[in-house]
Design a protein around this motif. Structure first.
Motif, mmCIF file in Angstrom:
data_model
loop_
_atom_site.group_PDB
_atom_site.id
_atom_site.type_symbol
_atom_site.label_atom_id
_atom_site.label_comp_id
_atom_site.label_asym_id
_atom_site.label_seq_id
_atom_site.Cartn_x
_atom_site.Cartn_y
_atom_site.Cartn_z
ATOM 1 N N THR A 51 41.830 48.263 25.536
ATOM 2 C CA THR A 51 41.460 47.304 26.581
ATOM 3 C C THR A 51 42.718 46.618 27.096
ATOM 4 O O THR A 51 43.734 46.545 26.395
ATOM 5 C CB THR A 51 40.484 46.210 26.083
ATOM 6 O OG1 THR A 51 41.186 45.348 25.186
ATOM 7 C CG2 THR A 51 39.272 46.788 25.393
ATOM 8 N N ALA A 52 42.628 46.132 28.323
ATOM 9 C CA ALA A 52 43.735 45.355 28.893
ATOM 10 C C ALA A 52 43.152 44.373 29.887
ATOM 11 O O ALA A 52 42.011 44.547 30.342
ATOM 12 C CB ALA A 52 44.745 46.259 29.577
ATOM 13 N N PHE A 53 43.959 43.364 30.216
ATOM 14 C CA PHE A 53 43.558 42.338 31.184
ATOM 15 C C PHE A 53 42.218 41.722 30.754
ATOM 16 O O PHE A 53 41.257 41.683 31.518
ATOM 17 C CB PHE A 53 43.502 42.913 32.611
ATOM 18 C CG PHE A 53 44.696 43.771 32.930
ATOM 19 C CD1 PHE A 53 45.967 43.222 32.920
ATOM 20 C CD2 PHE A 53 44.566 45.134 33.198
ATOM 21 C CE1 PHE A 53 47.088 44.003 33.181
ATOM 22 C CE2 PHE A 53 45.675 45.927 33.457
ATOM 23 C CZ PHE A 53 46.939 45.368 33.448
ATOM 24 N N ASN A 54 42.188 41.293 29.482
ATOM 25 C CA ASN A 54 41.000 40.664 28.917
ATOM 26 C C ASN A 54 39.748 41.511 29.132
ATOM 27 O O ASN A 54 38.730 41.036 29.601
ATOM 28 C CB ASN A 54 40.838 39.242 29.469
ATOM 29 C CG ASN A 54 40.005 38.375 28.544
ATOM 30 O OD1 ASN A 54 39.613 38.824 27.454
ATOM 31 N ND2 ASN A 54 39.710 37.170 28.968
ATOM 32 N N LYS A 55 39.877 42.771 28.808
ATOM 33 C CA LYS A 55 38.778 43.751 28.801
ATOM 34 C C LYS A 55 38.323 44.183 30.192
ATOM 35 O O LYS A 55 37.328 44.901 30.317
ATOM 36 C CB LYS A 55 37.584 43.236 27.975
ATOM 37 C CG LYS A 55 37.123 44.294 26.975
ATOM 38 C CD LYS A 55 35.981 43.872 26.138
ATOM 39 C CE LYS A 55 35.334 45.134 25.541
ATOM 40 N NZ LYS A 55 34.174 44.842 24.755
ATOM 41 N N LYS A 65 38.161 43.284 20.202
ATOM 42 C CA LYS A 65 38.252 44.344 21.209
ATOM 43 C C LYS A 65 38.687 45.679 20.592
ATOM 44 O O LYS A 65 38.218 46.718 21.000
ATOM 45 C CB LYS A 65 39.221 43.916 22.316
ATOM 46 C CG LYS A 65 38.635 42.749 23.148
ATOM 47 C CD LYS A 65 39.451 42.464 24.391
ATOM 48 C CE LYS A 65 40.671 41.643 24.110
ATOM 49 N NZ LYS A 65 40.451 40.198 24.086
ATOM 50 N N ARG A 99 48.069 49.971 30.381
ATOM 51 C CA ARG A 99 47.958 48.870 31.352
ATOM 52 C C ARG A 99 48.422 49.312 32.735
ATOM 53 O O ARG A 99 47.810 48.991 33.735
ATOM 54 C CB ARG A 99 48.820 47.672 30.920
ATOM 55 C CG ARG A 99 48.379 46.968 29.664
ATOM 56 C CD ARG A 99 49.172 45.679 29.452
ATOM 57 N NE ARG A 99 48.949 45.108 28.133
ATOM 58 C CZ ARG A 99 49.750 45.296 27.091
ATOM 59 N NH1 ARG A 99 50.860 46.007 27.205
ATOM 60 N NH2 ARG A 99 49.468 44.749 25.928
ATOM 61 N N LYS A 153 51.320 50.040 24.776
ATOM 62 C CA LYS A 153 50.090 49.893 25.573
ATOM 63 C C LYS A 153 50.358 49.718 27.068
ATOM 64 O O LYS A 153 49.431 49.864 27.874
ATOM 65 C CB LYS A 153 49.237 48.735 25.026
ATOM 66 C CG LYS A 153 47.790 48.830 25.472
ATOM 67 C CD LYS A 153 46.856 48.013 24.621
ATOM 68 C CE LYS A 153 46.541 46.693 25.227
ATOM 69 N NZ LYS A 153 45.535 45.938 24.446
HETATM 70 N N1 ASP Z 1 44.438 42.677 24.533
HETATM 71 C C1 ASP Z 1 44.063 42.129 25.802
HETATM 72 C C2 ASP Z 1 42.790 42.766 26.331
HETATM 73 O O1 ASP Z 1 42.120 43.485 25.708
HETATM 74 C C3 ASP Z 1 45.148 42.127 26.825
HETATM 75 C C4 ASP Z 1 46.306 43.066 26.748
HETATM 76 O O2 ASP Z 1 46.710 43.529 25.681
HETATM 77 O O3 ASP Z 1 46.878 43.357 27.813
HETATM 78 O O4 ASP Z 1 42.366 42.566 27.414
#
Ligand code: ASP
Ligand code: TMP
Length: 260
Positions: free
Chosen positions: A33-37, A11, A219, A215
Motif C-alpha cells: 500500500t502507499a499514500f495511506n492505502k 496494512k 509508489r 517501495k
Molecule cells: N505505508 C503507507 C501506506 O500504506 C504509506 C507509504 O509507505 O507510502 O499508505
C-alpha cells in the motif's frame, strides 16, 4: 490448525496472540500500500521477503545490543516477537534528501545531508501521519522526554549500523522509518525497536546505478518491486544466488526450518 486470536491487523502485517504470555506472532502479508492505502496491490512473495530481510536486520541489531522485540522467525511469513506497548510515532532517519523532505522543504533529491536528520510523525491514518515536534509528543503525552532521548540515541545507533551493513553490499541507506515500543519486564520498562525494517520502510539506492530498490518502485509505478526486494535479500545473503524470479509461487529460501 487451531484458530488464533488476532490482536491487530495493519496494512502489511497481522499480529496474533503468541504461544506464551507476553509474546505475539507477527505475520507479513503480501499487501503493498502507499499514500495511506489509496494505492493498494497484492505482490506475491513480498511478505516472505520482508519477513526474511527484517529477521536478518533485527537479529544483527539484537547481536550488537540494540533492544528489539524480535525473538525468532517461525516460518516463511511469521516471526515470534515480544509484546510491547507501541509508541504512536513513526521515527524517520534521513541521510540523503528524498521523498517528503524534497516536497516539503524543496531539498534537491539525492543531496547528501550535512548530518542525519531524525523526524517524528504521529502514527494516525485518519490524520495521514502528520509530522510533529518533541513539544507535541510531550504535550500530548505520546512519550516522555527521557523516552524521546532513548528513542533518538537508539535511532542514531541503528542508522549507523544499517548504513554500514547496506554500504558493504553496494546499497545506500537514503532514509528509513522505525517504530518503538515499551517492553515491561519485572517492574522495569525499556524502549525497544518494534515493527519491521524492510524495503517497505526504507529507501535503498544502488551505489553504482542509483536504482531504487525499495517501495518507491511501487509508489512511483517504476515496476520490478519484487525483483528489487529479492536483490536486496540476495545481497544481504538471505536468499541463494541465481534463483529465478518466480512470481506467483514466491521466492525459494536458503534455510528450510519448520516452514508452513
Ligand atoms: N505505508 C503507507 C501506506 O500504506 C504509506 C507509504 O509507505 O507510502 O499508505
Ligand atoms: P517520506 O519521505 O515519505 O516521509 O518517508 C520517509 C521514510 O519513511 C521512507 O523510507 C519511507 C518510510 N515510510 C514508511 O515506512 N511508512 C510511511 O507511511 C511513510 C509515509 C514513509
Amino acid at each position: 490448525m487451531k484458530r488464533r486470536r488476532r490482536v491487530y491487523e495493519g496494512k502489511a502485517k497481522i499480529l496474533y496472540e503468541g504461544p506464551e504470555p507476553g509474546t505475539l506472532v507477527q505475520h507479513f502479508k503480501d499487501d503493498a500500500t502507499a499514500f495511506n492505502k489509496r494505492k493498494h496491490e497484492i505482490v506475491d512473495g513480498k511478505g516472505v521477503l520482508n519477513n526474511r530481510i527484517s529477521e536478518h536486520i533485527f537479529t544483527n541489531l539484537n547481536e550488537i545490543g540494540i533492544p528489539t522485540h524480535f525473538l525468532r522467525r517461525l516460518n516463511m511469513r511469521e516471526q515470534l516477537i515480544k509484546e510491547v506497548e507501541i509508541i504512536p510515532l513513526e521515527v524517520v532517519v534521513r541521510n540523503i534528501a528524498a521523498g517528503s523532505i524534497v516536497t516539503r522543504l524543496g531539498a534537491e533529491e539525492g543531496t547528501q545531508l550535512s548530518r542525519s536528520i531524525i523526524e517524528f510523525y504521529y502514527k494516525n491514518d485518519e490524520l495521514d501521519d502528520p509530522i510533529v515536534s518533541e513539544e507535541h509528543i510531550t504535550a500530548f503525552g505520546w512519550a516522555t522526554p527521557p523516552e524521546i532521548d532513548d528513542i533518538m540515541s537508539l535511532a542514531i545507533r541503528i542508522n549507523d549500523f544499517l548504513c554500514g551493513m547496506f554500504i558493504s553490499v553496494g546499497i545506500r541507506l537514503v532514509d528509513f522509518k522505525m517504530e518503538f515500543g515499551r517492553h515491561y519486564e519485572d517492574d522495569m520498562m525499556r524502549i525497544v525497536l518494534a515493527d519491521e525494517i524492510s524495503p517497505d520502510s526504507c529507501r535503498l539506492w544502488d551505489t553504482k546505478t542509483n536504482d531504487k530498490m525499495d517501495k518507491d518502485r511501487f509508489r512511483q509505478e517504476l515496476g520490478g518491486m519484487l525483483e528489487a526486494y529479492r536483490e536486496v535479500a540476495r545481497r544481504l545473503g538471505v536468499l541463494t544466488e541465481n534463483e529465478p524470479v518466480t512470481k506467483g509461487t514466491g521466492p525459494v529460501l536458503v534455510k528450510t526450518e519448520s516452514e508452513d
